[in-house]
Design a protein around this motif. Structure first.
Motif, PDB file in Angstrom:
ATOM      1  N   ALA A   4       0.832  -1.204   0.000  1.00 19.92           N
ATOM      2  CA  ALA A   4       0.000   0.000   0.000  1.00 19.92           C
ATOM      3  C   ALA A   4       0.868   1.257   0.000  1.00 19.92           C
ATOM      4  N   GLY A   5       1.988   1.217   0.725  1.00 17.88           N
ATOM      5  CA  GLY A   5       2.895   2.358   0.737  1.00 17.88           C
ATOM      6  C   GLY A   5       3.469   2.644  -0.634  1.00 17.88           C
ATOM      7  N   LEU A   6       3.890   1.596  -1.330  1.00 19.89           N
ATOM      8  CA  LEU A   6       4.400   1.775  -2.695  1.00 19.89           C
ATOM      9  C   LEU A   6       3.305   2.285  -3.623  1.00 19.89           C
ATOM     10  N   GLN A   7       2.112   1.767  -3.445  1.00 14.72           N
ATOM     11  CA  GLN A   7       0.987   2.199  -4.283  1.00 14.72           C
ATOM     12  C   GLN A   7       0.703   3.683  -4.086  1.00 14.72           C
ATOM     13  N   LEU A   8       0.697   4.135  -2.823  1.00 16.88           N
ATOM     14  CA  LEU A   8       0.433   5.545  -2.559  1.00 16.88           C
ATOM     15  C   LEU A   8       1.519   6.440  -3.140  1.00 16.88           C
ATOM     16  N   ALA A   9       2.777   6.023  -2.986  1.00 17.62           N
ATOM     17  CA  ALA A   9       3.882   6.870  -3.427  1.00 17.62           C
ATOM     18  C   ALA A   9       3.920   7.026  -4.940  1.00 17.62           C
ATOM     19  N   PHE A  10       3.684   5.918  -5.655  1.00 19.91           N
ATOM     20  CA  PHE A  10       3.856   5.958  -7.101  1.00 19.91           C
ATOM     21  C   PHE A  10       2.544   6.169  -7.851  1.00 19.91           C
ATOM     22  N   SER A  11       1.417   6.121  -7.154  1.00 22.33           N
ATOM     23  CA  SER A  11       0.148   6.480  -7.797  1.00 22.33           C
ATOM     24  C   SER A  11      -0.170   7.957  -7.604  1.00 22.33           C
ATOM     25  N   ASP A  12       0.653   8.656  -6.818  1.00 17.38           N
ATOM     26  CA  ASP A  12       0.489  10.095  -6.589  1.00 17.38           C
ATOM     27  C   ASP A  12      -0.797  10.415  -5.837  1.00 17.38           C
ATOM     28  N   ALA A  13      -1.293   9.459  -5.023  1.00 22.33           N
ATOM     29  CA  ALA A  13      -2.505   9.721  -4.248  1.00 22.33           C
ATOM     30  C   ALA A  13      -2.242  10.721  -3.132  1.00 22.33           C
ATOM     31  N   ILE A  14      -1.149  10.537  -2.395  1.00 18.64           N
ATOM     32  CA  ILE A  14      -0.729  11.516  -1.394  1.00 18.64           C
ATOM     33  C   ILE A  14       0.773  11.687  -1.508  1.00 18.64           C
ATOM     34  N   ARG A  15       1.230  12.851  -1.080  1.00 21.81           N
ATOM     35  CA  ARG A  15       2.650  13.169  -1.120  1.00 21.81           C
ATOM     36  C   ARG A  15       3.032  13.827   0.195  1.00 21.81           C
ATOM     37  N   LEU A  16       4.327  13.899   0.445  1.00 23.83           N
ATOM     38  CA  LEU A  16       4.798  14.622   1.614  1.00 23.83           C
ATOM     39  C   LEU A  16       4.336  16.076   1.545  1.00 23.83           C
ATOM     40  N   ASP A  17       3.885  16.579   2.673  1.00 22.52           N
ATOM     41  CA  ASP A  17       3.429  17.968   2.822  1.00 22.52           C
ATOM     42  C   ASP A  17       2.070  18.218   2.185  1.00 22.52           C
ATOM     43  N   ASP A  18       1.382  17.160   1.734  1.00 24.42           N
ATOM     44  CA  ASP A  18       0.010  17.331   1.268  1.00 24.42           C
ATOM     45  C   ASP A  18      -0.887  17.735   2.436  1.00 24.42           C
ATOM     46  N   VAL A  19      -1.891  18.548   2.139  1.00 22.25           N
ATOM     47  CA  VAL A  19      -2.877  18.927   3.151  1.00 22.25           C
ATOM     48  C   VAL A  19      -4.077  18.000   3.006  1.00 22.25           C
ATOM     49  N   VAL A  20      -4.387  17.256   4.062  1.00 20.22           N
ATOM     50  CA  VAL A  20      -5.458  16.271   4.006  1.00 20.22           C
ATOM     51  C   VAL A  20      -6.369  16.431   5.221  1.00 20.22           C
ATOM     52  N   VAL A  21      -7.569  15.893   5.071  1.00 18.51           N
ATOM     53  CA  VAL A  21      -8.518  15.807   6.181  1.00 18.51           C
ATOM     54  C   VAL A  21      -8.844  14.339   6.376  1.00 18.51           C
ATOM     55  N   VAL A  22      -8.464  13.796   7.526  1.00 17.95           N
ATOM     56  CA  VAL A  22      -8.648  12.390   7.848  1.00 17.95           C
ATOM     57  C   VAL A  22      -9.313  12.284   9.208  1.00 17.95           C
ATOM     58  N   GLU A  23     -10.383  11.505   9.276  1.00 16.85           N
ATOM     59  CA  GLU A  23     -11.093  11.336  10.550  1.00 16.85           C
ATOM     60  C   GLU A  23     -11.485  12.699  11.136  1.00 16.85           C
ATOM     61  N   ASN A  24     -11.923  13.610  10.264  1.00 20.90           N
ATOM     62  CA  ASN A  24     -12.316  14.959  10.662  1.00 20.90           C
ATOM     63  C   ASN A  24     -11.171  15.755  11.276  1.00 20.90           C
ATOM     64  N   GLU A  25      -9.944  15.374  10.979  1.00 19.60           N
ATOM     65  CA  GLU A  25      -8.774  16.092  11.462  1.00 19.60           C
ATOM     66  C   GLU A  25      -8.029  16.681  10.264  1.00 19.60           C
ATOM     67  N   TRP A  26      -7.686  17.990  10.366  1.00 18.65           N
ATOM     68  CA  TRP A  26      -6.967  18.687   9.300  1.00 18.65           C
ATOM     69  C   TRP A  26      -5.480  18.679   9.615  1.00 18.65           C
ATOM     70  N   GLY A  27      -4.675  18.315   8.635  1.00 18.03           N
ATOM     71  CA  GLY A  27      -3.236  18.307   8.878  1.00 18.03           C
ATOM     72  C   GLY A  27      -2.441  18.096   7.608  1.00 18.03           C
ATOM     73  N   ARG A  28      -1.133  17.957   7.781  1.00 15.50           N
ATOM     74  CA  ARG A  28      -0.212  17.756   6.664  1.00 15.50           C
ATOM     75  C   ARG A  28       0.448  16.387   6.772  1.00 15.50           C
TER      76      ARG A  28
END
Length: 353
Positions: A191-215
């Motif tokens: 899953a880690g390789l999939q995320l990195a090379f599918s460009d789903a998330i990247r370092l310093d991306d701004v995301v909202v997970v479990e109603n929490e905002w962060g990087r």
């Protein structure tokens, strides 16, 4: 007696030669380190800093062990101790070379990562994707190097080599058992390789997970570290991001829209507020000079008018600071220029007479 004395002198000479060779190796590594440090002045060689920072101690250790292993002769100690010492030298040399190779690889990639860290504007998204991929690839490479080194160290033992055929014969069964036992770990790694090379998330991306905002602060093969707005850290398994929905505010570009909401009295002058918003944005370096607007978005049940000021910034950090600046300025503007528009609660009473 003469023969014994000659043997003692010969052993002393050999040990002295060994000590001298080790000292020469240490001095040579120190000279190289000083030359590299001199290159740091004026940034004449960008690789010098990471090499000095990461490879100094591995370089000393490798030089000492390699020199000692090369200069050492079997007649310096007894036969039994000689076998143990040579084996120890081999194990130490494998360990030191592995340490040096990993740190050298990290030093080379540090140069690229440092340059990508300062990329802003339209190229920031691509830079963060490359940073994510380089970080994961070098961790995989380090793990592979360590595994190969451990295998090489194990095969220096005759007992392990003798068991090699039996281990190969049972590799199929062992592989099935290990696969079942490590199913979760392997799933996270894939899953880690999939995320990195599918460009789903990247370092310093701004995301909202479990109603929490962060990087996204750290992305490994097993977990993702999310730095929340209040400096807390939310640690999630990598597989979470492949099996659960989440918001990525910087998926296609780093540029982001920010909004400021104000609830004011009906007497507020909309056009003057709009003009003031543009003036404060125009003078603020955080605004990217692209999008802005001020709209009346709602009328609350309490008798207030809701204004939404929309503005764009180059990245989420700039957008956050820009929103705070604009909010503070607009609040001050309403309070000083139009105090009658400050939110107030009106109560109508009926005359009982």
């Amino acid at each position: 007696m003469t023969t014994r004395g000659g043997a003692v002198l010969s052993a002393a000479w050999n040990w002295g030669t060994l000590a001298a060779a080790v000292i020469v190796a240490i001095v040579a590594v120190e000279l190289v380190r000083r030359v590299l440090r001199s290159r740091l002045v004026g940034d004449r060689w960008s690789l010098a800093g990471p090499v000095v920072r990461r490879c100094t101690w591995p370089g000393f250790a490798t030089a000492v062990v390699a020199t000692a292993n090369a200069v050492y002769t079997p007649d310096m100690i007894g036969p039994r101790a000689n076998v143990l010492l040579q084996h120890a030298f081999t194990l130490l040399l494998i360990t030191c070379v592995t340490w040096l190779v990993i740190q050298a690889a990290y030093a080379v990639t540090d140069v690229v990562l440092d340059r990508l860290l300062h990329v802003q504007g339209d190229r920031n998204r691509r830079a963060r994707r490359i940073r994510t991929q380089i970080t994961l690839v070098r961790r995989i490479s380090a793990a592979v190097i360590v595994i190969v080194a451990l295998g090489a160290m194990l095969f220096t033992f005759p007992e392990v080599r003798a068991l090699g055929a039996g281990l190969l014969a049972s590799a199929g069964i062992a592989g099935v058992v290990a696969g079942i036992a490590a199913q979760s770990t392997l799933g996270n790694m894939l899953a880690g390789l999939q995320l990195a090379f599918s460009d789903a998330i990247r370092l310093d991306d701004v995301v909202v997970v479990e109603n929490e905002w962060g990087r996204i602060e750290e992305l490994t093969l097993t977990y993702v570290s999310l730095r929340l707005w209040d400096e807390r850290r939310l640690i999630l398994p990598v597989s979470y991001f492949t099996s659960n929905p989440f918001e990525n505010w910087t998926r296609h570009e780093s540029r982001i829209l920010g909004s400021v909401y104000l609830r004011v009295d009906w007497s507020v002058p909309i056009e003057e507020m709009r003009t003031e918003l543009y003036r404060v944005l125009r003078d603020n370096p955080l605004w990217d000079q692209k999008d802005w607007t001020l709209q009346v978005t709602d009328v609350t049940p309490g008798g207030l008018v809701e204004l939404r000021a929309l503005m764009s910034a180059a990245d989420s950090a700039s957008a956050w600071d820009l929103r705070c600046d604009v909010r503070e300025h607009l609040v001050t503007f309403v309070r000083e220029k139009y105090p009658e528009s400050i939110p107030r609660l009106r109560v109508e009473t009926l005359d009982p007479s």
